[in-house]
Design a protein around this motif. Structure first.
Motif, PDB file in Angstrom:
ATOM      1  N   MET A 119      -3.321  15.529   4.411  1.00 18.24           N
ATOM      2  CA  MET A 119      -3.890  14.317   3.834  1.00 18.24           C
ATOM      3  C   MET A 119      -2.972  13.142   4.099  1.00 18.24           C
ATOM      4  N   HIS A 120      -3.593  11.987   4.261  1.00 14.82           N
ATOM      5  CA  HIS A 120      -2.844  10.779   4.540  1.00 14.82           C
ATOM      6  C   HIS A 120      -2.242  10.254   3.255  1.00 14.82           C
ATOM      7  N   GLU A 121      -0.929  10.057   3.242  1.00 14.28           N
ATOM      8  CA  GLU A 121      -0.255   9.595   2.043  1.00 14.28           C
ATOM      9  C   GLU A 121       0.144   8.129   2.165  1.00 14.28           C
ATOM     10  N   GLY A 122      -0.612   7.338   2.900  1.00 11.94           N
ATOM     11  CA  GLY A 122      -0.285   5.943   3.098  1.00 11.94           C
ATOM     12  C   GLY A 122      -0.863   5.073   2.012  1.00 11.94           C
ATOM     13  N   LYS A 123      -1.130   3.787   2.350  1.00  8.10           N
ATOM     14  CA  LYS A 123      -1.592   2.823   1.367  1.00  8.10           C
ATOM     15  C   LYS A 123      -2.924   3.261   0.806  1.00  8.10           C
ATOM     16  N   TYR A 410       7.776  12.422   1.886  1.00  7.08           N
ATOM     17  CA  TYR A 410       6.878  12.398   0.738  1.00  7.08           C
ATOM     18  C   TYR A 410       6.537  10.981   0.297  1.00  7.08           C
ATOM     19  N   ARG A 411       7.341   9.999   0.678  1.00 12.89           N
ATOM     20  CA  ARG A 411       7.094   8.634   0.211  1.00 12.89           C
ATOM     21  C   ARG A 411       7.014   7.632   1.350  1.00 12.89           C
ATOM     22  N   ARG A 412       7.894   7.736   2.330  1.00 10.18           N
ATOM     23  CA  ARG A 412       7.971   6.728   3.381  1.00 10.18           C
ATOM     24  C   ARG A 412       7.336   7.252   4.670  1.00 10.18           C
ATOM     25  N   PHE A 413       6.567   6.396   5.323  1.00 11.55           N
ATOM     26  CA  PHE A 413       5.926   6.779   6.572  1.00 11.55           C
ATOM     27  C   PHE A 413       6.126   5.714   7.644  1.00 11.55           C
ATOM     28  N   ASP A 414       6.989   4.725   7.365  1.00 16.51           N
ATOM     29  CA  ASP A 414       7.256   3.632   8.288  1.00 16.51           C
ATOM     30  C   ASP A 414       8.739   3.615   8.632  1.00 16.51           C
ATOM     31  N   VAL A 415       9.073   3.526   9.926  1.00 19.20           N
ATOM     32  CA  VAL A 415      10.465   3.592  10.365  1.00 19.20           C
ATOM     33  C   VAL A 415      11.269   2.416   9.813  1.00 19.20           C
ATOM     34  N   SER A 449       0.631   1.836  10.570  1.00 24.46           N
ATOM     35  CA  SER A 449      -0.622   1.365  10.001  1.00 24.46           C
ATOM     36  C   SER A 449      -1.691   2.412  10.276  1.00 24.46           C
ATOM     37  N   GLU A 450      -2.838   2.238   9.650  1.00 22.41           N
ATOM     38  CA  GLU A 450      -3.935   3.193   9.832  1.00 22.41           C
ATOM     39  C   GLU A 450      -4.473   3.170  11.256  1.00 22.41           C
ATOM     40  N   ALA A 451      -4.121   2.153  12.007  1.00 15.26           N
ATOM     41  CA  ALA A 451      -4.548   2.109  13.408  1.00 15.26           C
ATOM     42  C   ALA A 451      -3.929   3.247  14.215  1.00 15.26           C
TER      43      ALA A 451
END
Length: 592
Positions: A119-123, A410-415, A449-451
């Protein structure tokens, strides 16, 4: 009470009751003409001829109105009893159907399951498909020498009565907000029984897309030709060589550590005794590996390991001489070089002054130390394995048709966010982190981003790596290590750059599963410095109700120069640099 009111009170079963009333003549009784009753002033009852068929005592003592009431009550009881048995029969039928349905899985696709596909854990916490659901092409590899599977089990022979037993497994709904605990927590994972997991092992290795022959650079006298990055152990690849290494060809030659010496571990830096090297070069279908350098962690014993795994899967723990001395001093390690399930491998002449960077050698270059291994599970030294390795491989590789699996943060997905978090926590010097991120930014790195979907994250939680050793995964970890060798030791920062450059060239993907699933099969313990300096309870006091987790192997005593427990944020950041100094290169020179 009237017939209309009776129907309203039991309206949920109205159609069934009307049918029953008609069958038993109730409808005629309720809807027929009422008997005519005349009364004299003397109180004597006069019965008309049409009512002579009624029992005499009813008419004599009860009166016609009371007789009608009794009939209505009797009919209501009959309807109630019949409706009760009918409803029970329908409920029994539906329960049977549910039991049958639980035995026959639904026809939903595996990719639609939020646990199986991720599952996507982003915004906005929106769910998305995991890129691991993309199929890799399976086939044979002529260069692969296979180790025989465990006895009594056939690889790739798993046959299920209908579909995969875990196909319909889904995460339970989240608890109410008031009951949620802060911080990351494990979540349920559906594992197959060990025997079924072994039977699910693919009968042949995965085919490596495009790349089939990978050769590693050997250089007895590596020379630094550019001002930034590299080491005597990993070499000094130029920027042009670095860029060429991402151009995937059928045959490639790349830097991959161990540039000196006749073979990895032999006069190459990160040296291992000759007899042990021979042991590492044997054929293993699956291994579990870990490392402790700088005496930074306490060894954790695996739990819930099946007898089949104990007999067929070796557990290797790499340690340096500092850790070896401490373990021998504490009577944890003896001449057998075994601690529980772990086979201890001592490394001499470690290539870096940074213990964390030394740990990246077996973590990312395991295929060089074990040239004849098919599958491997890497776990950091602070982790305790609590699920059988065969079950882990089936869940995260074989079931997903993947050759490489790693959990996402678990929390961060952006470098860019990860870099700032590393700087705030003092994980590395800020200048080196900024230099690395700016370098990647100039190469085209953008915020997540979701892109980027179906890619679900740019930041891994790299303490566990599950992989199949084939040329493409070996290349990936080689190039990932080269980034660690050139820039900082924070491998989370370089992961997405290497991944994206490779998948831009070949049809390959990485199974980035949820971090809560990782926490299901490994338990994280405290680092040694925290364990050793935890305040003991006062003499005579009761034991705390919720003591911290105690590692399975207790080590007593201390070596000189141990860390002082941090008490403030500034001290904690300084202490964290104990094993990752600003120097990012070898012992003599920095990376940047």
């Amino acid at each position: 009470m009237t017939g209309g009111s009776l129907g309203q009170r039991t309206g949920s079963y109205g159609s069934l009751q009307l049918h029953n009333l008609s069958s038993f003549g109730g409808g005629g009784l309720l809807q027929g003409k009422s008997p005519v009753v005349a009364r004299k002033s003397s109180g004597r009852m006069i019965v008309s001829g049409n009512d002579r068929t009624l029992p005499f005592f009813w008419c004599r003592y009860l009166g016609r109105r009371k007789v009608s009431m009794l009939l209505l009550v009797a009919l209501a009881l009959v309807v109630f009893v019949l409706g009760f048995f009918t409803v029970n029969k329908e409920s029994a039928g539906s329960n049977t159907a549910q039991r049958i349905g639980s035995l026959v899985p639904h026809s939903n696709d595996i990719a639609s399951d939020p646990v199986i596909s991720g599952m996507h854990e982003g915004k906005g916490n929106q769910d998305s498909r995991n890129s691991s659901t993309e199929n890799s092409v399976r086939g044979s590899d002529e260069n692969r020498v296979q180790h025989p599977p465990p006895p009594s089990f056939s690889r790739g022979a798993a046959v299920f009565p209908s579909e995969h037993p875990c196909k319909n497994f889904a995460l339970p709904p989240p608890p109410p907000a008031a009951l949620r605990r802060s911080g990351p927590r494990p979540c349920p994972v559906c594992y197959l029984p060990v025997e079924q997991a072994i039977a699910s092992m693919p009968s042949s290795p995965s085919t490596s897309p495009v790349l089939h022959n990978l050769v590693y650079i050997h250089d007895e006298n590596p020379i630094k030709t550019e001002p930034h990055g590299g080491s005597d152990f990993g070499g000094y690849p130029s920027l042009q060589q670095r860029n060429d290494s991402f151009d995937i060809q059928e045959s490639m030659t790349v830097h991959c550590g161990f540039v000196k010496g006749s073979r990895p571990g032999h006069h190459s830096g990160f040296d291992i005794d000759e007899a042990v090297l021979t042991e590492l070069e044997q054929f293993y279908d699956t291994i579990v590996a870990s490392a402790i350098f700088g005496n930074y962690d306490i060894i954790q014993q695996p739990k819930n390991i099946s007898e089949l795994a104990r007999n067929n899967i070796p557990f290797f723990m790499f340690i340096d001489e500092e850790t070896e001395a401490y373990m021998k001093n504490s009577s944890v390690l003896d001449s057998s070089m075994r601690v529980g399930l772990w086979r201890i491998i001592v490394v001499h002449n470690v290539p870096y002054s940074d213990a964390r960077r030394n740990g990246k050698v077996p973590k990312l270059l395991l295929h060089r130390l074990f040239p004849n291994v098919h599958y491997s599970i890497w776990i950091d030294g602070k982790l305790q394995l609590v699920v059988d390795p065969y079950q882990i491989l089936e869940r995260f590789l074989w079931r997903q048709n993947a050759s490489f699996a790693i959990s996402r943060h678990y929390r961060r997905f952006d470098v860019f966010v990860e870099a700032e978090a590393n700087k705030a926590a003092g994980k590395y010097d800020n200048f080196s982190i900024d230099y690395q991120v700016e370098f990647y930014k100039k190469e085209g790195l953008t915020p997540y981003s979701e892109a980027k979907l179906p890619i679900t994250s740019d930041v891994p939680e790299g303490c566990v790596i599950i992989r199949e050793h084939i040329p493409i995964t070996n290349l990936f970890t080689c190039l990932w290590f080269n980034e660690v060798n050139r820039f900082t030791s924070r491998d989370q920062l370089s992961f997405s750059t290497v991944r994206d450059k490779i998948i831009a060239k070949v049809d390959w993907s990485i199974n980035m599963f949820m971090d809560c699933e990782r926490r299901n099969f490994v338990i994280q313990a405290y680092h040694r410095d925290l364990l050793e300096h935890m305040a003991p309870p006062p003499p005579g006091s009761a034991v705390a109700q919720h003591p911290p987790a105690v590692p399975s192997v207790h080590a007593a005593g201390k070596t000189p120069g141990k860390r002082i427990p941090p008490s403030h944020g500034r001290d904690r950041r300084s202490g964290s640099r104990r094993h990752h100094k600003a120097a990012a290169g070898n012992k003599e020179e920095g990376a940047i």
